[in-house]
Scaffold this motif. Structure first.
Motif, PDB file in Angstrom:
ATOM      1  N   LEU A 105       0.869  -1.578  -0.062  1.00  0.00           N
ATOM      2  CA  LEU A 105      -0.281  -0.159  -0.351  1.00  0.00           C
ATOM      3  C   LEU A 105       0.659   1.112  -0.358  1.00  0.00           C
ATOM      4  N   GLU A 106       0.601   2.703  -0.365  1.00  0.00           N
ATOM      5  CA  GLU A 106       1.159   3.810  -0.128  1.00  0.00           C
ATOM      6  C   GLU A 106       0.415   4.487   1.236  1.00  0.00           C
ATOM      7  N   GLY A 107       1.451   5.566   1.778  1.00  0.00           N
ATOM      8  CA  GLY A 107       1.244   5.997   2.721  1.00  0.00           C
ATOM      9  C   GLY A 107      -0.247   6.959   2.882  1.00  0.00           C
ATOM     10  N   SER A 108      -0.786   7.076   2.168  1.00  0.00           N
ATOM     11  CA  SER A 108      -1.516   7.972   2.020  1.00  0.00           C
ATOM     12  C   SER A 108      -3.260   6.160   1.868  1.00  0.00           C
ATOM     13  N   GLU A 109      -3.240   5.536   1.458  1.00  0.00           N
ATOM     14  CA  GLU A 109      -3.936   4.620   1.750  1.00  0.00           C
ATOM     15  C   GLU A 109      -3.787   3.829   2.631  1.00  0.00           C
ATOM     16  N   VAL A 110      -3.143   3.517   4.099  1.00  0.00           N
ATOM     17  CA  VAL A 110      -2.884   3.012   5.094  1.00  0.00           C
ATOM     18  C   VAL A 110      -4.201   3.927   5.764  1.00  0.00           C
ATOM     19  N   LYS A 111      -3.722   5.341   5.326  1.00  0.00           N
ATOM     20  CA  LYS A 111      -3.849   6.260   6.683  1.00  0.00           C
ATOM     21  C   LYS A 111      -5.583   6.713   6.268  1.00  0.00           C
ATOM     22  N   SER A 112      -5.699   6.412   5.231  1.00  0.00           N
ATOM     23  CA  SER A 112      -7.583   6.227   4.846  1.00  0.00           C
ATOM     24  C   SER A 112      -8.139   5.021   5.454  1.00  0.00           C
ATOM     25  N   LEU A 113      -7.917   3.516   5.247  1.00  0.00           N
ATOM     26  CA  LEU A 113      -7.874   3.024   6.022  1.00  0.00           C
ATOM     27  C   LEU A 113      -7.874   2.437   7.168  1.00  0.00           C
ATOM     28  N   ARG A 114      -7.054   3.345   8.469  1.00  0.00           N
ATOM     29  CA  ARG A 114      -7.406   4.160   9.981  1.00  0.00           C
ATOM     30  C   ARG A 114      -8.332   3.998   9.797  1.00  0.00           C
ATOM     31  N   GLU A 115      -8.752   4.921   9.135  1.00  0.00           N
ATOM     32  CA  GLU A 115     -10.669   5.432   9.188  1.00  0.00           C
ATOM     33  C   GLU A 115     -11.713   4.920   8.629  1.00  0.00           C
ATOM     34  N   GLY A 116     -11.031   3.815   8.134  1.00  0.00           N
ATOM     35  CA  GLY A 116     -12.068   2.502   8.007  1.00  0.00           C
ATOM     36  C   GLY A 116     -13.101   2.872   6.513  1.00  0.00           C
ATOM     37  N   GLY A 117     -11.964   3.019   5.457  1.00  0.00           N
ATOM     38  CA  GLY A 117     -12.804   3.094   4.266  1.00  0.00           C
ATOM     39  C   GLY A 117     -12.208   2.594   3.280  1.00  0.00           C
ATOM     40  N   ALA A 118     -12.784   1.526   3.581  1.00  0.00           N
ATOM     41  CA  ALA A 118     -12.096   0.390   1.494  1.00  0.00           C
ATOM     42  C   ALA A 118     -13.436  -0.346   2.078  1.00  0.00           C
ATOM     43  N   ASN A 119     -13.687  -1.053   1.107  1.00  0.00           N
ATOM     44  CA  ASN A 119     -14.627  -1.977   0.373  1.00  0.00           C
ATOM     45  C   ASN A 119     -13.895  -3.084  -0.740  1.00  0.00           C
ATOM     46  N   ILE A 120     -13.709  -4.911   0.073  1.00  0.00           N
ATOM     47  CA  ILE A 120     -13.830  -5.636  -0.730  1.00  0.00           C
ATOM     48  C   ILE A 120     -14.226  -6.618  -1.124  1.00  0.00           C
ATOM     49  N   ALA A 121     -15.991  -5.806  -1.718  1.00  0.00           N
ATOM     50  CA  ALA A 121     -17.008  -6.943  -1.302  1.00  0.00           C
ATOM     51  C   ALA A 121     -16.791  -7.189  -2.683  1.00  0.00           C
ATOM     52  N   GLU A 122     -16.673  -6.516  -4.300  1.00  0.00           N
ATOM     53  CA  GLU A 122     -16.504  -6.231  -5.798  1.00  0.00           C
ATOM     54  C   GLU A 122     -15.356  -6.962  -6.160  1.00  0.00           C
ATOM     55  N   SER A 123     -14.387  -6.887  -5.542  1.00  0.00           N
ATOM     56  CA  SER A 123     -12.809  -7.327  -5.931  1.00  0.00           C
ATOM     57  C   SER A 123     -12.839  -9.667  -6.022  1.00  0.00           C
ATOM     58  N   TYR A 124     -11.929  -9.663  -6.284  1.00  0.00           N
ATOM     59  CA  TYR A 124     -10.902 -10.772  -6.182  1.00  0.00           C
ATOM     60  C   TYR A 124      -9.602 -10.530  -6.021  1.00  0.00           C
ATOM     61  N   ALA A 125      -9.289 -11.686  -6.465  1.00  0.00           N
ATOM     62  CA  ALA A 125      -7.635 -11.622  -6.546  1.00  0.00           C
ATOM     63  C   ALA A 125      -7.517 -12.783  -7.389  1.00  0.00           C
ATOM     64  N   THR A 126      -5.904 -12.960  -8.279  1.00  0.00           N
ATOM     65  CA  THR A 126      -5.593 -13.268  -9.451  1.00  0.00           C
ATOM     66  C   THR A 126      -3.944 -13.572  -9.161  1.00  0.00           C
ATOM     67  N   VAL A 127      -3.988 -14.359  -9.892  1.00  0.00           N
ATOM     68  CA  VAL A 127      -1.977 -14.941 -10.045  1.00  0.00           C
ATOM     69  C   VAL A 127      -1.687 -14.014 -11.364  1.00  0.00           C
ATOM     70  N   ASP A 128      -0.643 -13.174 -11.852  1.00  0.00           N
ATOM     71  CA  ASP A 128      -0.751 -12.950 -13.087  1.00  0.00           C
ATOM     72  C   ASP A 128       0.667 -12.873 -12.954  1.00  0.00           C
ATOM     73  N   ASN A 129       1.875 -13.446 -14.328  1.00  0.00           N
ATOM     74  CA  ASN A 129       3.348 -13.333 -13.872  1.00  0.00           C
ATOM     75  C   ASN A 129       3.696 -14.043 -12.746  1.00  0.00           C
ATOM     76  N   GLY A 130       3.994 -14.525 -11.720  1.00  0.00           N
ATOM     77  CA  GLY A 130       4.139 -15.077 -11.235  1.00  0.00           C
ATOM     78  C   GLY A 130       3.971 -14.282  -9.768  1.00  0.00           C
ATOM     79  N   GLU A 131       3.090 -13.414  -9.613  1.00  0.00           N
ATOM     80  CA  GLU A 131       2.764 -12.541  -8.322  1.00  0.00           C
ATOM     81  C   GLU A 131       1.154 -12.320  -8.332  1.00  0.00           C
ATOM     82  N   LEU A 132       0.987 -12.054  -7.023  1.00  0.00           N
ATOM     83  CA  LEU A 132      -0.322 -11.980  -6.563  1.00  0.00           C
ATOM     84  C   LEU A 132      -1.125 -10.683  -6.710  1.00  0.00           C
ATOM     85  N   TRP A 133      -2.704 -11.002  -7.278  1.00  0.00           N
ATOM     86  CA  TRP A 133      -3.156  -9.365  -6.717  1.00  0.00           C
ATOM     87  C   TRP A 133      -4.096  -9.096  -7.122  1.00  0.00           C
ATOM     88  N   LEU A 134      -4.286  -8.102  -6.022  1.00  0.00           N
ATOM     89  CA  LEU A 134      -5.918  -7.521  -5.776  1.00  0.00           C
ATOM     90  C   LEU A 134      -6.626  -6.312  -6.450  1.00  0.00           C
TER      91      LEU A 134
END
Length: 158
Positions: free
Chosen positions: A35-64
């Motif tokens: 994560l970037e710094g502004s993302e962590v600060k936003s998460l500390r305030e509770g602003g996130a949603n993972i309901a429509e997201s998924y994870a995938t493996v591309d080129n040997g790396e895992l991505w959200l």
């Protein structure tokens, strides 16, 4: 995932409650997230949603993919994109296990919970899941209703 009393920093940021209804979770895995710094600060305030997201493996790396983190108001110049792809951190053995499950066996990688662990580090729990059919969803709903009704009857009886 019960909150332990000695875990002062443990805090659930976002939970995908619908995942357990739509998917049969076979296994789960805890992984880190870049994560970037502004993302962590936003998460500390509770602003996130993972309901429509998924994870995938591309080129040997895992991505959200399609995970939402609200913009941080104080980071005007150095903000972040809200729905960018975020790299997930997992060991090579876990990564190969996830790749085999998703590519060969037809499983889906579903984010379940985004949280701060006891050390205050952001973690994401991913479930290795198979999609449920409509009949399975009805069965799950009926089982949940029966558990509620049974609890009410036991409460009235005592």
């Amino acid at each position: 995932m019960a909150k332990k009393p000695e875990d002062k920093n443990y805090k659930v940021i976002a939970e995908n409650r619908r995942a357990r209804y739509d998917y049969a979770i076979e296994d789960d895995l805890e992984c880190g997230i870049m994560l970037e710094g502004s993302e962590v600060k936003s998460l500390r305030e509770g602003g996130a949603n993972i309901a429509e997201s998924y994870a995938t493996v591309d080129n040997g790396e895992l991505w959200l993919v399609n995970g939402y983190i609200a913009p941080y108001a104080q980071a005007k110049t150095f903000g972040h994109e809200e729905r960018r792809r975020r790299k997930l951190l997992a060991s090579r053995r876990e990564l190969s296990k996830l790749w085999n499950a998703s590519a060969r066996e037809g499983y889906t990688l579903v984010p379940l919970v985004l949280y701060f662990n006891h050390r205050g580090i952001v973690k994401l729990k991913i479930g290795i899941a198979k999609g449920k059919k409509v009949a399975d969803k009805r069965e799950t709903s009926a089982k949940r209703d029966w558990q509620r009704q049974k609890a009410r009857l036991m409460k009235e009886h005592n």
